[in-house]
Design an enzyme around this catalytic site. Structure first.
Site, PDB file in Angstrom:
ATOM      1  N   LYS A   1      -7.263  10.935  11.446  1.00 11.33           N
ATOM      2  CA  LYS A   1      -7.634  12.178  11.745  1.00 11.33           C
ATOM      3  C   LYS A   1      -8.774  12.184  12.850  1.00 11.33           C
ATOM      4  O   LYS A   1      -9.122  13.273  13.531  1.00 11.33           O
ATOM      5  CB  LYS A   1      -8.071  12.995  10.593  1.00 11.33           C
ATOM      6  CG  LYS A   1      -7.065  13.084   9.264  1.00 11.33           C
ATOM      7  CD  LYS A   1      -5.826  13.655   9.862  1.00 11.33           C
ATOM      8  CE  LYS A   1      -4.642  13.685   8.932  1.00 11.33           C
ATOM      9  NZ  LYS A   1      -4.374  12.495   8.046  1.00 11.33           N
TER      10      LYS A   1
ATOM     11  N   TYR B   1       3.991  13.516  -4.007  1.00 15.02           N
ATOM     12  CA  TYR B   1       2.734  13.396  -3.351  1.00 15.02           C
ATOM     13  C   TYR B   1       2.047  12.704  -4.463  1.00 15.02           C
ATOM     14  O   TYR B   1       1.441  13.361  -5.344  1.00 15.02           O
ATOM     15  CB  TYR B   1       2.216  14.807  -2.763  1.00 15.02           C
ATOM     16  CG  TYR B   1       1.079  14.660  -1.883  1.00 15.02           C
ATOM     17  CD1 TYR B   1       0.894  14.206  -0.702  1.00 15.02           C
ATOM     18  CD2 TYR B   1      -0.177  14.880  -2.522  1.00 15.02           C
ATOM     19  CE1 TYR B   1      -0.026  13.921   0.128  1.00 15.02           C
ATOM     20  CE2 TYR B   1      -1.488  14.449  -1.716  1.00 15.02           C
ATOM     21  CZ  TYR B   1      -1.432  14.265  -0.469  1.00 15.02           C
ATOM     22  OH  TYR B   1      -2.494  13.938   0.218  1.00 15.02           O
TER      23      TYR B   1
ATOM     24  N   TYR C   1      -0.827   7.321   1.360  1.00 17.85           N
ATOM     25  CA  TYR C   1      -0.241   7.359   2.734  1.00 17.85           C
ATOM     26  C   TYR C   1       0.381   5.849   3.007  1.00 17.85           C
ATOM     27  O   TYR C   1       1.484   5.666   3.195  1.00 17.85           O
ATOM     28  CB  TYR C   1      -0.986   8.059   3.895  1.00 17.85           C
ATOM     29  CG  TYR C   1      -1.465   9.450   3.426  1.00 17.85           C
ATOM     30  CD1 TYR C   1      -0.623  10.439   4.024  1.00 17.85           C
ATOM     31  CD2 TYR C   1      -2.447   9.798   2.782  1.00 17.85           C
ATOM     32  CE1 TYR C   1      -0.990  11.833   3.908  1.00 17.85           C
ATOM     33  CE2 TYR C   1      -2.911  11.009   2.640  1.00 17.85           C
ATOM     34  CZ  TYR C   1      -2.219  12.101   2.992  1.00 17.85           C
ATOM     35  OH  TYR C   1      -2.543  13.366   2.819  1.00 17.85           O
TER      36      TYR C   1
HETATM   37  C1  LIG Z   1      -3.319  12.533   7.168  1.00 20.51           C
HETATM   38  C2  LIG Z   1      -2.760  11.102   6.909  1.00 20.51           C
HETATM   39  C3  LIG Z   1      -1.418  10.597   7.271  1.00 20.51           C
HETATM   40  C4  LIG Z   1      -0.349  11.482   7.728  1.00 20.51           C
HETATM   41  O1  LIG Z   1      -0.688  11.810   9.099  1.00 20.51           O
HETATM   42  P1  LIG Z   1       0.032  13.539   9.724  1.00 20.51           P
HETATM   43  O2  LIG Z   1      -0.204  13.449  11.269  1.00 20.51           O
HETATM   44  O3  LIG Z   1      -0.617  14.294   8.889  1.00 20.51           O
HETATM   45  O4  LIG Z   1       1.529  13.229   9.412  1.00 20.51           O
HETATM   46  C5  LIG Z   1      -1.140   9.186   7.245  1.00 20.51           C
HETATM   47  N1  LIG Z   1      -2.083   8.351   6.840  1.00 20.51           N
HETATM   48  C6  LIG Z   1      -3.368   8.706   6.270  1.00 20.51           C
HETATM   49  C7  LIG Z   1      -4.261   7.780   5.555  1.00 20.51           C
HETATM   50  C8  LIG Z   1      -3.829  10.296   6.508  1.00 20.51           C
HETATM   51  O5  LIG Z   1      -4.821  10.404   6.098  1.00 20.51           O
END
Ligand SMILES: *Cc1c(COP(=O)(O)O)cnc(C)c1O
Length: 329
Positions: free
Chosen positions: A49, A260, A286
């Site tokens: 991000k 999720y 993630y």
């Molecule tokens: C937000 C996030 C993602 C996913 O990225 P997107 O652009 O929202 O698809 C992947 N890994 C982590 C650790 C995240 O915080």
């Protein structure tokens, strides 16, 4: 094409490292694995991000905003990095988090608090449904709020990943590497869409495989539709070729498990293998799931032994501590 540097507010340290995963590649018997370390972007424990926020916060400052508002799950990495970006730029930050106040804050929520963000609990509304109401309230108080989209996934956020692919291309050229595949976690679509636009600009042919993290997209659209729409609108925004269609999107939805943030054996295995063969920490929601997807694909024979496969580490490790009970081993 728009000049990217003009839009960008520096928040992290780039380029992030790119290196080989020799131990893991050997343990698995190939392919040749590499990793892009966006867990090391440097903004309050890092993550993907940060790249998006450099463009989003750039726009917020250009508009004269004094407050950032965004939304996410209770352990949102996006919210934590938004809180850090706001702190760094002297802005207020309001976070609209799903669920209810757990009392003692851990993981990312602890960091949100330390970074000075104001947290609003939204119950079931974990995708920012309450943001317009809070924004109106802040405006009535004379503030200038700027809404950061869910997951930072709009044209500005995705632009961060157009630039990321350019950065990777430069590193790969210097190291005389040519990747056949890039594998990464895909959830709100900005990373995926930005990488697709970047690949087209660089005229690369590497395959981009997003591992879907969530079973559902937003209420109206599937994740695949979201990625396609965002790739088209980001390319339009940047004034570059925007001819994309659904066939350009490689989204693997086989590894969403029980939904999720539900951590199972596959995520635990991916996290422990990466920790023990590489000394690298993934996250439970993630990158643990995305690496489980990569391991699954390797075991299915999806890659030839000589191929070079890049895993894009998108961050998230602060959440490890919040899921301690699911990670005991
Ligand atoms: C937000 C996030 C993602 C996913 O990225 P997107 O652009 O929202 O698809 C992947 N890994 C982590 C650790 C995240 O915080």
């Amino acid at each position: 094409m728009k000049h990217l540097e003009l839009l960008r507010q520096p928040l992290g340290f780039f380029p992030t490292p790119l290196h080989e995963l020799a131990g893991l590649s050997k343990a698995l018997g190939g392919p040749q694995l590499f990793i892009k370390r966006d867990d090391l972007t440097g903004l309050a424990l890092g993550g993907n991000k940060t790249r998006k926020l450099e463009y989003i916060v750039g726009a917020a400052l250009a508009e004269g905003a004094d407050t950032l508002i965004t939304a996410g799950a209770i352990q949102s990495n996006h919210c934590r990095q938004t809180a850090a970006a706001a702190a760094k730029m002297g802005l207020d930050c309001h976070l609209v988090l799903g669920g209810t106040d757990p009392g003692i804050a851990t993981g990312n929520l602890l960091l949100d608090r330390l970074l000075g963000a104001k947290v609003h609990w939204a119950g079931e509304n974990r995708k920012g449904e309450d943001i317009p109401r809070i924004a109106r309230q802040l405006q009535a108080e004379g503030r200038k709020p700027f809404v950061v989209p869910y997951g930072g996934s709009n044209e500005l956020g995705a632009t961060g990943f157009v630039e990321a692919l350019r950065e990777l291309g430069e590193q790969a050229d210097m190291m005389r590497l040519d990747f056949d595949h890039i594998v990464f976690a895909s959830s709100s679509g900005g990373t995926h869409a930005g990488l697709m636009v970047g690949r087209k600009l660089l005229k690369k042919s590497c395959r981009l495989t997003g591992i879907a993290i969530d079973k559902v997209g937003t209420a109206e659209k599937s994740l695949k539709e979201q990625v396609l729409d965002l790739a088209v609108s980001t390319a339009r925004y940047l004034d570059v070729d925007h001819g994309f269609d659904a066939a350009d999107i490689d989204l693997n939805e086989d590894y969403t498990g029980d939904g999720y943030a539900v951590i199972g054996a596959a995520e635990r295995e991916a996290i422990t293998l990466t920790a023990r063969y590489e000394g690298i920490l993934l996250d439970p929601v993630y990158t643990g799931r995305a690496m489980a997807g990569l391991l699954g694909l390797i075991r299915k024979g999806a890659f030839a032994k000589h191929e070079k496969v890049l895993f894009w580490h998108t961050g998230g490790s602060p959440a490890l501590f919040a899921y301690a009970d699911k990670l005991q081993c």
